[in-house]
Design a protein around this motif. Structure first.
Motif, PDB file in Angstrom:
ATOM      1  N   SER A 127       0.822  -1.206   0.000  1.00  0.00           N
ATOM      2  CA  SER A 127       0.000   0.000   0.000  1.00  0.00           C
ATOM      3  C   SER A 127       0.855   1.255   0.000  1.00  0.00           C
ATOM      4  CB  SER A 127      -0.904   0.012   1.236  1.00  0.00           C
ATOM      5  OG  SER A 127      -1.780  -1.101   1.220  1.00  0.00           O
ATOM      6  N   ALA A 128       0.209   2.373  -0.338  1.00  0.00           N
ATOM      7  CA  ALA A 128       0.861   3.676  -0.281  1.00  0.00           C
ATOM      8  C   ALA A 128      -0.056   4.642   0.456  1.00  0.00           C
ATOM      9  CB  ALA A 128       1.163   4.194  -1.685  1.00  0.00           C
ATOM     10  N   TYR A 129       0.480   5.272   1.493  1.00  0.00           N
ATOM     11  CA  TYR A 129      -0.236   6.323   2.199  1.00  0.00           C
ATOM     12  C   TYR A 129       0.431   7.657   1.875  1.00  0.00           C
ATOM     13  CZ  TYR A 129      -2.010   9.507   5.684  1.00  0.00           C
ATOM     14  OH  TYR A 129      -2.574  10.598   6.279  1.00  0.00           O
ATOM     15  N   ILE A 130      -0.357   8.658   1.504  1.00  0.00           N
ATOM     16  CA  ILE A 130       0.142   9.984   1.148  1.00  0.00           C
ATOM     17  C   ILE A 130      -0.579  11.012   2.010  1.00  0.00           C
ATOM     18  CG2 ILE A 130       0.397  11.679  -0.701  1.00  0.00           C
ATOM     19  CD1 ILE A 130       0.287   9.262  -2.666  1.00  0.00           C
ATOM     20  N   HIS A 131       0.207  11.818   2.735  1.00  0.00           N
ATOM     21  CA  HIS A 131      -0.384  12.740   3.708  1.00  0.00           C
ATOM     22  C   HIS A 131      -0.410  14.167   3.164  1.00  0.00           C
ATOM     23  CE1 HIS A 131      -1.739  13.765   7.742  1.00  0.00           C
ATOM     24  NE2 HIS A 131      -0.979  14.859   7.677  1.00  0.00           N
ATOM     25  N   ILE A 132      -1.593  14.754   3.173  1.00  0.00           N
ATOM     26  CA  ILE A 132      -1.781  16.158   2.816  1.00  0.00           C
ATOM     27  C   ILE A 132      -2.213  16.880   4.086  1.00  0.00           C
ATOM     28  CG2 ILE A 132      -2.971  17.802   1.327  1.00  0.00           C
ATOM     29  CD1 ILE A 132      -1.161  15.815  -0.167  1.00  0.00           C
ATOM     30  N   PRO A 133      -1.352  17.739   4.658  1.00  0.00           N
ATOM     31  CA  PRO A 133      -1.591  18.226   6.022  1.00  0.00           C
ATOM     32  C   PRO A 133      -2.440  19.479   6.143  1.00  0.00           C
ATOM     33  CG  PRO A 133       0.538  18.985   5.271  1.00  0.00           C
ATOM     34  CD  PRO A 133      -0.046  18.156   4.135  1.00  0.00           C
ATOM     35  N   PHE A 134      -3.065  19.919   5.057  1.00  0.00           N
ATOM     36  CA  PHE A 134      -3.743  21.215   5.094  1.00  0.00           C
ATOM     37  C   PHE A 134      -5.217  21.092   5.456  1.00  0.00           C
ATOM     38  CE2 PHE A 134      -0.157  21.668   2.166  1.00  0.00           C
ATOM     39  CZ  PHE A 134       0.546  22.651   2.840  1.00  0.00           C
ATOM     40  N   CYS A 135      -5.690  22.056   6.238  1.00  0.00           N
ATOM     41  CA  CYS A 135      -7.096  22.130   6.642  1.00  0.00           C
ATOM     42  C   CYS A 135      -7.562  23.577   6.577  1.00  0.00           C
ATOM     43  CB  CYS A 135      -7.278  21.620   8.073  1.00  0.00           C
ATOM     44  SG  CYS A 135      -6.927  19.861   8.300  1.00  0.00           S
ATOM     45  N   GLN A 136      -8.859  23.751   6.370  1.00  0.00           N
ATOM     46  CA  GLN A 136      -9.435  25.092   6.441  1.00  0.00           C
ATOM     47  C   GLN A 136      -9.626  25.523   7.892  1.00  0.00           C
ATOM     48  OE1 GLN A 136      -9.699  26.976   3.900  1.00  0.00           O
ATOM     49  NE2 GLN A 136      -9.509  25.512   2.210  1.00  0.00           N
ATOM     50  N   GLN A 137      -9.746  24.533   8.783  1.00  0.00           N
ATOM     51  CA  GLN A 137      -9.880  24.821  10.210  1.00  0.00           C
ATOM     52  C   GLN A 137      -9.321  23.630  10.980  1.00  0.00           C
ATOM     53  OE1 GLN A 137     -13.300  26.960  11.644  1.00  0.00           O
ATOM     54  NE2 GLN A 137     -13.632  25.528  13.326  1.00  0.00           N
ATOM     55  N   ILE A 138      -8.727  23.885  12.139  1.00  0.00           N
ATOM     56  CA  ILE A 138      -8.127  22.821  12.942  1.00  0.00           C
ATOM     57  C   ILE A 138      -9.145  22.342  13.982  1.00  0.00           C
ATOM     58  CG2 ILE A 138      -6.225  22.164  14.433  1.00  0.00           C
ATOM     59  CD1 ILE A 138      -5.424  22.934  11.537  1.00  0.00           C
ATOM     60  N   VAL A 186       0.650  -1.488  -6.499  1.00  0.00           N
ATOM     61  CA  VAL A 186       0.292  -1.523  -5.091  1.00  0.00           C
ATOM     62  C   VAL A 186      -1.168  -1.951  -5.007  1.00  0.00           C
ATOM     63  CG1 VAL A 186       1.932   0.164  -4.167  1.00  0.00           C
ATOM     64  CG2 VAL A 186      -0.237   0.954  -5.111  1.00  0.00           C
ATOM     65  N   LYS A 187      -1.503  -2.573  -3.905  1.00  0.00           N
ATOM     66  CA  LYS A 187      -2.878  -3.053  -3.726  1.00  0.00           C
ATOM     67  C   LYS A 187      -3.817  -1.912  -3.386  1.00  0.00           C
ATOM     68  CE  LYS A 187      -5.428  -6.634  -1.200  1.00  0.00           C
ATOM     69  NZ  LYS A 187      -5.317  -7.710  -0.183  1.00  0.00           N
ATOM     70  N   THR A 188      -3.352  -0.968  -2.543  1.00  0.00           N
ATOM     71  CA  THR A 188      -4.210   0.142  -2.118  1.00  0.00           C
ATOM     72  C   THR A 188      -3.423   1.447  -2.090  1.00  0.00           C
ATOM     73  OG1 THR A 188      -3.800   0.037   0.279  1.00  0.00           O
ATOM     74  CG2 THR A 188      -5.471  -1.462  -0.612  1.00  0.00           C
ATOM     75  N   ILE A 189      -4.153   2.543  -2.290  1.00  0.00           N
ATOM     76  CA  ILE A 189      -3.619   3.897  -2.157  1.00  0.00           C
ATOM     77  C   ILE A 189      -4.587   4.673  -1.272  1.00  0.00           C
ATOM     78  CG2 ILE A 189      -2.994   6.033  -3.357  1.00  0.00           C
ATOM     79  CD1 ILE A 189      -2.675   4.269  -5.911  1.00  0.00           C
ATOM     80  N   PHE A 190      -4.030   5.396  -0.309  1.00  0.00           N
ATOM     81  CA  PHE A 190      -4.874   6.192   0.585  1.00  0.00           C
ATOM     82  C   PHE A 190      -4.259   7.575   0.717  1.00  0.00           C
ATOM     83  CE2 PHE A 190      -6.943   7.835   4.262  1.00  0.00           C
ATOM     84  CZ  PHE A 190      -8.106   7.113   4.457  1.00  0.00           C
ATOM     85  N   ILE A 191      -5.007   8.598   0.305  1.00  0.00           N
ATOM     86  CA  ILE A 191      -4.576   9.985   0.469  1.00  0.00           C
ATOM     87  C   ILE A 191      -5.343  10.560   1.649  1.00  0.00           C
ATOM     88  CG2 ILE A 191      -4.346  12.242  -0.602  1.00  0.00           C
ATOM     89  CD1 ILE A 191      -4.403  10.867  -3.321  1.00  0.00           C
ATOM     90  N   GLY A 192      -4.613  10.851   2.733  1.00  0.00           N
ATOM     91  CA  GLY A 192      -5.271  11.311   3.955  1.00  0.00           C
ATOM     92  C   GLY A 192      -4.726  12.640   4.426  1.00  0.00           C
ATOM     93  N   GLY A 193      -5.150  13.050   5.614  1.00  0.00           N
ATOM     94  CA  GLY A 193      -4.743  14.362   6.098  1.00  0.00           C
ATOM     95  C   GLY A 193      -4.968  14.522   7.585  1.00  0.00           C
ATOM     96  N   GLY A 194      -5.087  15.839   7.990  1.00  0.00           N
ATOM     97  CA  GLY A 194      -5.424  16.949   7.160  1.00  0.00           C
ATOM     98  C   GLY A 194      -6.682  16.707   6.317  1.00  0.00           C
ATOM     99  N   THR A 195      -6.805  17.546   5.317  1.00  0.00           N
ATOM    100  CA  THR A 195      -7.929  17.431   4.386  1.00  0.00           C
ATOM    101  C   THR A 195      -7.389  17.580   2.966  1.00  0.00           C
ATOM    102  OG1 THR A 195      -9.284  18.574   6.044  1.00  0.00           O
ATOM    103  CG2 THR A 195     -10.263  18.218   3.885  1.00  0.00           C
ATOM    104  N   PRO A 196      -7.161  16.467   2.261  1.00  0.00           N
ATOM    105  CA  PRO A 196      -6.606  16.565   0.909  1.00  0.00           C
ATOM    106  C   PRO A 196      -7.396  17.470  -0.024  1.00  0.00           C
ATOM    107  CG  PRO A 196      -6.550  14.301   1.673  1.00  0.00           C
ATOM    108  CD  PRO A 196      -7.305  15.074   2.705  1.00  0.00           C
TER     109      PRO A 196
END
Length: 385
Positions: free
Chosen positions: A4-15, A53-63
């Motif tokens: 798998s691949a996890y990709i982190h996007i750390p941006f949010c409009q509000q915390i 890869v079997k799975t890809i997950f783009i998480g955050g934050g809010t991608p």
């Protein structure tokens, strides 16, 4: 094979007040710099194109907090490096009301197959109190917009045991959630994490959580409600229609290997776990310099592999397979854990079957008490190999 691949996007409009993930307020210039650094990290660590890869997950934050140009750039990068067409599950996290029809169409066009929505609770006042920007109506509008773009594999996250939340409040949230008849629900009890708004309030005596007995009752209501609506529990906090279990999360619980890219992301390669730098300026600087923005590296020896096999595997309701354990490690589970298993069975926390062990209903409530029984002394494995 890296599963798998996890990709982190750390941006949010509000915390959000409870969130301890790596996150920062969205800033277009900073996001541009981050995307360039992220691309360099991925290119340095993944050779060639169309990697399987079997799975890809783009998480955050809010991608989906990224603007349309940045989101397209991200999706193009993923499509170049990974074989998206043959990927079994490609998920992106989003917040209700946070993305429009143009972004949804972009996700569909680039092969995203699954959307994970951070709903948390169906109560506008409580949403405001936990620091969420969206309203309940946004959930309805977002799910409708996703359906219009032919997205059917949708999951929503819920949190319970929130400050001042009653059983009646929680029942209302569950009733509203299941009426969507979605294929997947993730539902977690609130954890008070350091460096969060809730942590500060809790230690000042200004955060009033439901008592533990109420939290336990909420969990029982959760399990019953999900079961009555055809959502089968397959992990401590996760429920799904048959065939819609999160393949990406099962990578973690099956103790398989995965890439982790982005600020604060964690990865697991043969023999080593890595954790990336969290502060954005430091992550961007290091990722641009050498593509290795790693903060810490943990060598995973046999002891750690065995412990993690038990901790992670027991989170699944299917439990840990005895045959798989023996095949992986070359010795039986009983050779190492017979006494611990017998004690946990006697306490009613574990079921010991011919082919596997798993948590009982009581064990699900006290998982951490069970997991700690599978910690090993440093030299105990010497005579088994």
């Amino acid at each position: 094979m890296i599963q798998s691949a996890y990709i982190h996007i750390p941006f949010c409009q509000q915390i959000c007040h409870y969130c301890d993930f790596t996150k920062f307020f969205y800033n277009e210039k900073l996001a541009d710099e981050y995307m360039e650094a992220l691309a360099n990290e991925i290119n340095v660590n993944v050779n060639g194109k169309n990697n399987r890869v079997k799975t890809i997950f783009i998480g955050g934050g809010t991608p989906t907090a990224l603007n349309i140009t940045q989101l397209r750039q991200l999706l193009e990068l993923v499509n170049e490096k990974f074989d998206v067409q043959n990927c079994e599950e490609y998920t992106i996290e989003a917040n209700p009301g946070d993305f429009d029809a143009e972004k949804i169409k972009l996700l569909r066009d680039f092969g995203v197959k699954r959307i994970s929505l951070g709903v948390q609770v169906f109560d506008d006042k409580m949403l405001e109190e936990i620091g969420r920007l969206h309203k309940v109506k946004d959930v309805y509008q977002t799910i409708d917009a996703l359906h219009q773009q032919n997205f059917s594999n949708i999951s929503i996250d819920l949190i319970y045991a929130l400050p001042n939340q009653t059983l009646e409040n929680f029942r209302h949230t569950l009733d509203e959630a299941v009426q969507f008849d979605l294929p997947h629900y993730s539902t977690y009890a609130l954890q008070i994490e350091p460096k969060t708004v809730f942590y500060q309030r809790y230690h000042k005596g200004k955060l009033h959580r439901p008592p533990q007995e109420t939290e336990v009752e909420m969990y029982e209501i959760l399990r019953n409600t999900m079961r009555q609506n055809g959502n089968l529990q397959y992990e401590i906090s996760n429920f799904a229609k048959p065939g819609f279990e999160s393949k990406h999360n099962l990578t973690y619980w099956n103790n398989e290997y995965y890439y982790g890219f982005g600020a604060g992301a964690h990865g697991y390669m043969p023999g080593v776990r890595t954790g990336n730098i969290r502060p954005l300026p430091h992550y961007v600087k290091q990722a641009m310099e050498d593509g290795k923005p790693i903060l810490n590296t943990e060598r995973i020896g046999l002891k750690e592999q065995v412990e993690e096999e038990m901790f992670l595997g027991l989170r699944r309701l299917a439990g840990v397979s005895k045959a798989t354990f023996t095949k992986k490690f070359g010795f039986s589970m009983d050779a190492l854990y017979k006494s611990a298993i017998d004690q946990l069975v006697n306490r009613g926390l574990l079921a010991n079957m011919e082919d596997r062990i798993c948590l009982t209903d009581q064990g699900l409530l006290f998982g951490n008490d069970v997991f700690e029984q599978f910690l090993l002394d440093d030299d105990i494995l010497v005579h088994l190999r």
